[in-house]
Design an enzyme around this catalytic site. Structure first.
Site, PDB file in Angstrom:
ATOM      1  N   CYS A 137      -7.352   2.778   3.240  1.00 12.62           N
ATOM      2  CA  CYS A 137      -6.800   2.362   4.509  1.00 12.62           C
ATOM      3  C   CYS A 137      -7.643   3.037   5.575  1.00 12.62           C
ATOM      4  O   CYS A 137      -7.614   4.264   5.690  1.00 12.62           O
ATOM      5  CB  CYS A 137      -5.350   2.803   4.618  1.00 12.62           C
ATOM      6  SG  CYS A 137      -4.687   2.542   6.264  1.00 12.62           S
ATOM      7  N   HIS A 156       0.860  -1.184   0.000  1.00 11.93           N
ATOM      8  CA  HIS A 156       0.000   0.000   0.000  1.00 11.93           C
ATOM      9  C   HIS A 156       0.895   1.234   0.000  1.00 11.93           C
ATOM     10  O   HIS A 156       1.998   1.208   0.549  1.00 11.93           O
ATOM     11  CB  HIS A 156      -0.921   0.011   1.230  1.00 11.93           C
ATOM     12  CG  HIS A 156      -2.113  -0.882   1.068  1.00 11.93           C
ATOM     13  ND1 HIS A 156      -3.397  -0.417   1.059  1.00 11.93           N
ATOM     14  CD2 HIS A 156      -2.211  -2.219   0.880  1.00 11.93           C
ATOM     15  CE1 HIS A 156      -4.247  -1.428   0.890  1.00 11.93           C
ATOM     16  NE2 HIS A 156      -3.547  -2.539   0.785  1.00 11.93           N
TER      17      HIS A 156
END
Lengths: 317, 317
Positions: B239, B208
């Protein structure tokens, strides 16, 4: 094993602010630079002694240079385009002048409104003036990793311009990925060649995150022994060829990566995050920094109460 | 020298869409996946056979799996949380099931609402069902590079969970940096240990970009011989711990870097950029991809006419 030292050069108040539509008040510039001076940077590029017509955002260069509290150990550098700018800068006792030209002809013409040879002649005049003083001389070579109009820039051209400035007595050269065209294996080749050919020049890398590659490119440069990086707080700094794209490599993201990887930057990450948090108030818009939004990797979150965990689950890999 | 092959796994229609507030219509999902099937991906994570209550955005899993045109050579994988989900997935003749749990207890409890041992028992049941079929089994281990609630996750824990799934007959493991806590030297250590201990497992890395490090981490993984990456078109994927932060590593930015560095991804970058350009229309907002805004490094710009160059100059290093 002692951590390897990496020198961080902050450019937000110059390379960042010059791109902003809103004029940042002189008081605010001075307060920000004074805050940054306490953060552990090796160098701060304070402002630019260009014509107020060319860069109105930095029309208060003298006032800023005179009013900041200079901290011993920090090199205060400024951009200088010509002898007139050099005289203004020297009258402020700057530690270093930073001279800019592009290694590609098209970019130099659009960025500086003259040919590369005209730029070189003008900068050679500056160097002749400055080298009579104790002031250091750095050259920033734009488009060293690609030109948005010409495409690839041959490595030999970059090395050729480095040689011409080394011959004039420049102390350092910054290789600039002006519009974010660099990629890791190219960075590795360029750094290797530049270090080998110019062991006596302080070599700095200047990345833009236009295509998301700034930290990957910094990693490739570190692997070749590069230890000096320009970076911009908040990721400020635009690219006229990519509206909406991110700017310079973000200082707090670079320092975050470097410190995690065991390098010693000397920069206080918590302090620069505090300083970065001021930026949206000064420039009137959000900044590209991801780290400012997400926090450092070990800024932990509390575990939610069991009955507060929603039935809609994340299944977040 | 032949270019090293790197396998790209597209996760946008699963890991990306599941985070979106707006339901993407089944027709639009099918059209997008069909377009992606022609782009050269090794694997496409199509959807998730979770409860429609848990992930309403993917409540059309069967319809999507039945209606896409499956291209020979592409592995179509789906997320499966339990035996019920596995049965649904197998009835659609998926090529692979992807099972998820976290290596940290706190994250598993918030992400999946059960303990790690409960998750493991449930996934072991799934594996017993699926291994009677020709369907491949992959395990995605969340928080393998850090937990947003617990912080650092010991390497031994990651390897321990890999061992337990290897013992059950899993074919592959994906190590997931769920909330963007990884950094390059950590990635290098983890990849080296995992490859050494599990040479028989297909090892995928899932990054990520929460703190801007996704491509730098991918570079560190590549240096350790990793050749499989999850990535999300447009950089979709959120997230929950970092509102406003970027999502998964952006497929087009990863492919752009890899192809420039001489790897053979098989992915048609122009085609996936076209597909990425559809995403804002489907989800109703801009996507994090920088490459979509800036274009590829050699998408050149015309030189402006001399009289069109403004007096306000860029002095852009």
């Amino acid at each position: 094993m002692t951590a390897r030292k990496v020198y961080i050069h902050e450019v937000a108040t110059r390379d960042g602010f010059q791109n902003e539509a809103r004029f940042v008040e002189t008081d605010d510039k001075v307060a920000l630079i004074d805050a940054l001076s306490a953060c552990g940077y090796a160098r701060i590029e304070v402002t630019s002694f260009t014509s107020p017509k060319a860069i109105p955002a930095l029309r208060d260069a003298e006032a800023v240079m005179h009013r900041i509290a200079r901290r011993p150990g920090v090199v205060y550098t400024v951009l200088v385009p010509n002898v007139r700018g050099a005289e203004r800068a020297l009258s402020c006792q700057v530690d270093e002048v930073n001279l800019v030209m592009s290694v590609s002809e098209s970019h130099n013409r659009t960025n500086l409104r003259m040919s590369r040879e005209q730029s070189f002649a003008q900068l050679a005049d500056v160097i002749r003036v400055v080298r009579e003083t104790p002031t250091a001389i750095n050259i920033s070579l734009s488009t060293a990793m690609g030109c948005p109009m010409e495409g690839d820039v041959p490595l030999e051209n970059v090395l050729g311009w480095m040689q011409r400035f080394a011959d004039l007595g420049a102390h350092g050269v910054t290789l600039c990925d002006t519009t974010g065209m660099a990629f890791p294996s190219q960075v590795a080749r360029l750094c290797q060649a530049a270090r080998r050919q110019f062991p006596g020049l302080a070599l700095t890398l200047h990345f833009h995150n236009t295509r998301g590659l700034a930290l990957a490119n910094a990693l490739a440069a570190l692997d070749q022994g590069i230890d000096r990086f320009d970076a911009s707080l908040g990721g400020l700094g635009g690219c006229p060829y990519a509206p909406g794209a991110t700017g310079n490599v973000c200082t707090e993201e670079l320092v975050h990566m470097l410190e995690l990887d065991g390098y010693d930057t000397g920069v206080d990450l918590a302090a620069i995050l505090d300083a970065a948090a001021r930026l949206p108030g000064l420039i009137g818009h959000d900044v590209p920094s991801q780290l400012l939004k997400a926090g450092r990797r070990l800024d932990l979150h509390p575990m939610p109460a069991a009955d507060a965990i929603p039935e809609q689950r994340a299944f977040q890999p």
